[in-house]
Structures are given as C-alpha cells and as structure tokens.
Design an enzyme around this catalytic site. Structure first.
Site, mmCIF file in Angstrom:
data_model
loop_
_atom_site.group_PDB
_atom_site.id
_atom_site.type_symbol
_atom_site.label_atom_id
_atom_site.label_comp_id
_atom_site.label_asym_id
_atom_site.label_seq_id
_atom_site.Cartn_x
_atom_site.Cartn_y
_atom_site.Cartn_z
ATOM 1 N N LYS A 11 -79.167 -2.585 9.029
ATOM 2 C CA LYS A 11 -78.656 -3.465 10.089
ATOM 3 C C LYS A 11 -78.857 -2.868 11.493
ATOM 4 O O LYS A 11 -79.147 -1.670 11.642
ATOM 5 C CB LYS A 11 -77.170 -3.740 9.828
ATOM 6 C CG LYS A 11 -76.926 -4.586 8.579
ATOM 7 C CD LYS A 11 -75.447 -4.945 8.447
ATOM 8 C CE LYS A 11 -75.194 -5.802 7.215
ATOM 9 N NZ LYS A 11 -73.751 -6.181 7.114
ATOM 10 N N TYR A 51 -76.469 -15.765 6.263
ATOM 11 C CA TYR A 51 -75.030 -15.568 6.081
ATOM 12 C C TYR A 51 -74.273 -16.898 5.977
ATOM 13 O O TYR A 51 -73.065 -16.945 6.228
ATOM 14 C CB TYR A 51 -74.466 -14.701 7.208
ATOM 15 C CG TYR A 51 -74.653 -13.212 6.966
ATOM 16 C CD1 TYR A 51 -74.112 -12.595 5.836
ATOM 17 C CD2 TYR A 51 -75.343 -12.418 7.871
ATOM 18 C CE1 TYR A 51 -74.269 -11.233 5.619
ATOM 19 C CE2 TYR A 51 -75.500 -11.045 7.652
ATOM 20 C CZ TYR A 51 -74.960 -10.465 6.514
ATOM 21 O OH TYR A 51 -75.102 -9.114 6.291
ATOM 22 N N PHE A 59 -65.161 -14.376 11.533
ATOM 23 C CA PHE A 59 -66.088 -13.393 12.098
ATOM 24 C C PHE A 59 -67.534 -13.878 12.105
ATOM 25 O O PHE A 59 -68.434 -13.121 12.468
ATOM 26 C CB PHE A 59 -65.973 -12.067 11.341
ATOM 27 C CG PHE A 59 -66.198 -12.180 9.845
ATOM 28 C CD1 PHE A 59 -67.476 -12.247 9.321
ATOM 29 C CD2 PHE A 59 -65.119 -12.216 8.965
ATOM 30 C CE1 PHE A 59 -67.691 -12.359 7.953
ATOM 31 C CE2 PHE A 59 -65.322 -12.321 7.598
ATOM 32 C CZ PHE A 59 -66.614 -12.396 7.088
ATOM 33 N N ARG A 87 -75.189 -1.551 -4.400
ATOM 34 C CA ARG A 87 -73.833 -1.784 -3.879
ATOM 35 C C ARG A 87 -73.047 -0.464 -3.879
ATOM 36 O O ARG A 87 -72.275 -0.196 -2.961
ATOM 37 C CB ARG A 87 -73.090 -2.839 -4.712
ATOM 38 C CG ARG A 87 -73.683 -4.250 -4.696
ATOM 39 C CD ARG A 87 -73.543 -4.980 -3.397
ATOM 40 N NE ARG A 87 -72.179 -5.099 -2.918
ATOM 41 C CZ ARG A 87 -71.830 -5.850 -1.866
ATOM 42 N NH1 ARG A 87 -72.745 -6.567 -1.206
ATOM 43 N NH2 ARG A 87 -70.594 -5.900 -1.443
ATOM 44 N N THR A 93 -67.427 -2.564 1.991
ATOM 45 C CA THR A 93 -67.738 -3.302 3.221
ATOM 46 C C THR A 93 -67.114 -2.634 4.436
ATOM 47 O O THR A 93 -67.764 -2.459 5.471
ATOM 48 C CB THR A 93 -67.214 -4.754 3.100
ATOM 49 O OG1 THR A 93 -67.740 -5.338 1.896
ATOM 50 C CG2 THR A 93 -67.637 -5.585 4.302
ATOM 51 N N ASN A 114 -71.748 -2.370 9.924
ATOM 52 C CA ASN A 114 -71.616 -1.501 8.751
ATOM 53 C C ASN A 114 -72.956 -1.107 8.117
ATOM 54 O O ASN A 114 -73.018 -0.788 6.934
ATOM 55 C CB ASN A 114 -70.646 -2.122 7.734
ATOM 56 C CG ASN A 114 -71.134 -3.435 7.187
ATOM 57 O OD1 ASN A 114 -72.227 -3.900 7.536
ATOM 58 N ND2 ASN A 114 -70.340 -4.050 6.332
ATOM 59 N N HIS A 117 -76.901 -4.074 4.271
ATOM 60 C CA HIS A 117 -76.630 -5.236 3.417
ATOM 61 C C HIS A 117 -77.278 -4.987 2.075
ATOM 62 O O HIS A 117 -78.399 -4.471 2.011
ATOM 63 C CB HIS A 117 -77.229 -6.521 4.005
ATOM 64 C CG HIS A 117 -77.273 -7.643 2.992
ATOM 65 N ND1 HIS A 117 -76.186 -8.441 2.739
ATOM 66 C CD2 HIS A 117 -78.240 -8.038 2.110
ATOM 67 C CE1 HIS A 117 -76.490 -9.298 1.760
ATOM 68 N NE2 HIS A 117 -77.733 -9.076 1.369
ATOM 69 N N GLU A 128 -82.569 -14.091 -1.721
ATOM 70 C CA GLU A 128 -82.708 -13.350 -0.459
ATOM 71 C C GLU A 128 -84.100 -12.727 -0.327
ATOM 72 O O GLU A 128 -84.698 -12.759 0.754
ATOM 73 C CB GLU A 128 -81.605 -12.283 -0.374
ATOM 74 C CG GLU A 128 -80.224 -12.904 -0.208
ATOM 75 C CD GLU A 128 -79.064 -11.916 -0.330
ATOM 76 O OE1 GLU A 128 -77.901 -12.353 -0.223
ATOM 77 O OE2 GLU A 128 -79.313 -10.708 -0.540
HETATM 78 P P1 DAT Z 1 -70.821 -7.122 2.102
HETATM 79 O O1 DAT Z 1 -71.765 -6.922 3.255
HETATM 80 O O2 DAT Z 1 -70.187 -5.837 1.645
HETATM 81 O O3 DAT Z 1 -71.433 -7.902 0.970
HETATM 82 P P2 DAT Z 1 -69.345 -9.552 2.780
HETATM 83 O O4 DAT Z 1 -70.413 -10.302 2.052
HETATM 84 O O5 DAT Z 1 -67.930 -9.820 2.427
HETATM 85 O O6 DAT Z 1 -69.578 -7.970 2.661
HETATM 86 O O7 DAT Z 1 -69.489 -9.805 4.356
HETATM 87 C C1 DAT Z 1 -70.770 -9.884 4.950
HETATM 88 C C2 DAT Z 1 -70.711 -9.148 6.247
HETATM 89 O O8 DAT Z 1 -69.812 -9.806 7.151
HETATM 90 C C3 DAT Z 1 -70.187 -7.713 6.177
HETATM 91 O O9 DAT Z 1 -71.179 -6.790 5.793
HETATM 92 C C4 DAT Z 1 -69.716 -7.471 7.579
HETATM 93 C C5 DAT Z 1 -69.156 -8.833 7.964
HETATM 94 N N1 DAT Z 1 -67.716 -8.888 7.716
HETATM 95 C C6 DAT Z 1 -67.096 -9.032 6.519
HETATM 96 N N2 DAT Z 1 -65.763 -9.016 6.660
HETATM 97 C C7 DAT Z 1 -65.523 -8.853 7.977
HETATM 98 C C8 DAT Z 1 -64.340 -8.746 8.784
HETATM 99 N N3 DAT Z 1 -63.126 -8.815 8.229
HETATM 100 N N4 DAT Z 1 -64.494 -8.577 10.117
HETATM 101 C C9 DAT Z 1 -65.720 -8.522 10.687
HETATM 102 N N5 DAT Z 1 -66.869 -8.618 9.998
HETATM 103 C C10 DAT Z 1 -66.776 -8.766 8.667
HETATM 104 MG MG MG Z 2 -72.021 -9.864 0.841
#
Ligand code: DAT
Ligand code: MG
Length: 140
Positions: A11, A51, A59, A87, A93, A114, A117, A128
């Site tokens: 990212k 996304y 968010f 993962r 996350t 973070n 992905h 994807e």
């Molecule tokens: P992951 O990337 O671990 O699969 P996710 O699919 O739940 O996590 O969320 C996608 C992305 O969205 C994540 O990498 C960062 C962002 N995100 C998730 N939860 C968030 C939050 N509470 N505040 C801000 N950004 C968030």
């Molecule tokens: Mg995810």
C-alpha cells in the site's frame, strides 16, 4: 495442502517509505513466491471497485483517498495455502493487534495505513487477481 495463488497490494504508506523490498523479503521468507508484480497508480474508480464491499463503512472515503495517494505494488503470490499463509504474514488489520514479525507489526502506521492487502478467500483471490493481471503476466 493445496498450491494456491493470492492477491497482494503493497500500500501507499509502504511504497512512499521505500519499503517494497522489505515487504517482499518477509513474503519470500515465508515461502511465498512472487509470480507477478507491477507498480501502478490506482484511479479513484479502481479503488472504489476494489474496496466496494466496504462502501457503507465510515472509513470508506478515507480508505479510497489513501489508496490513490501514491503508487502501489500489486502482486500475485503462490504457495501452499497461499491465501491463509499471506494473511498470517500480514498480521491483524490493526497493527496494534498484529503479531511480532508480521508486515503490519513491522511497518504499518495505523489501522488505515496498514502497508499490505491480502485476499481473504480463494474465491476473492481469483476475482482480485483478474482485476489487475492478465494470464500471461503471471509466470509461476
Ligand atoms: P484487511 O485489510 O485486514 O482485510 P478489512 O478488509 O476489514 O481488513 O478492511 C480493509 C481495509 O480498510 C483495511 O486494510 C484498512 C481499512 N480499515 C478497516 N477498518 C478500518 C477502521 N476501523 N478505520 C480505518 N480504516 C479501516
Ligand atoms: Mg479485507
């Protein structure tokens, strides 16, 4: 055990800090093989589609703005149980909850920024990968 392919993004927070190689070192140390890789700039439309599952989340706007803020590196990773394994290599996350030695523990700045992905299922991995790579760009 099954040989799988998963989709990965390094990212903008990581590419900006010149951490592409450091992330790749953790990927390869875990036994995953980078079988396709390119550096691209996402369009807003691409980020919103990618996304889309999160579009009702508070968010979402921040997430899309972040993902288009700098170039990213998109990858296909291959290995035994690659989806679940990557993962694990990424970590939780929220980096505050990520295990020692994971990409997010080592490099992530916040739950939003973070660093990585990784697909969350084999089905999503296939969707994807197809969004970013044609078959002849993946060389196993
Ligand atoms: P992951 O990337 O671990 O699969 P996710 O699919 O739940 O996590 O969320 C996608 C992305 O969205 C994540 O990498 C960062 C962002 N995100 C998730 N939860 C968030 C939050 N509470 N505040 C801000 N950004 C968030
Ligand atoms: Mg995810």
């Amino acid at each position: 055990m099954a040989l799988e392919r998963t989709f990965s993004i390094i990212k903008p927070d990581a590419t900006r800090r010149n951490l592409t190689g450091a992330v790749n070192a953790l990927i390869e140390k875990a036994g995953l093989r980078i079988v396709a890789q390119k550096r691209i700039q996402l369009t807003r439309a691409q980020a919103e589609t990618f996304y889309g599952v999160h579009k009702e989340r508070p968010f979402f706007g921040e997430l899309v703005d972040f993902m288009i803020s700098e170039p990213i590196v998109v990858q296909v990773l291959e290995g035994e149980n690659a989806v679940a394994k990557y993962r694990e290599v990424m970590g939780a996350t929220n980096p505050a909850n990520a295990a020692e030695g994971t990409i997010r523990k080592e490099f992530a700045l916040s739950v939003g920024e973070n660093s990585a992905h990784g697909s969350d299922s084999l089905e999503n991995a296939q969707i994807e990968i197809a969004q970013f790579f044609s078959g002849n760009e993946i060389v196993g």
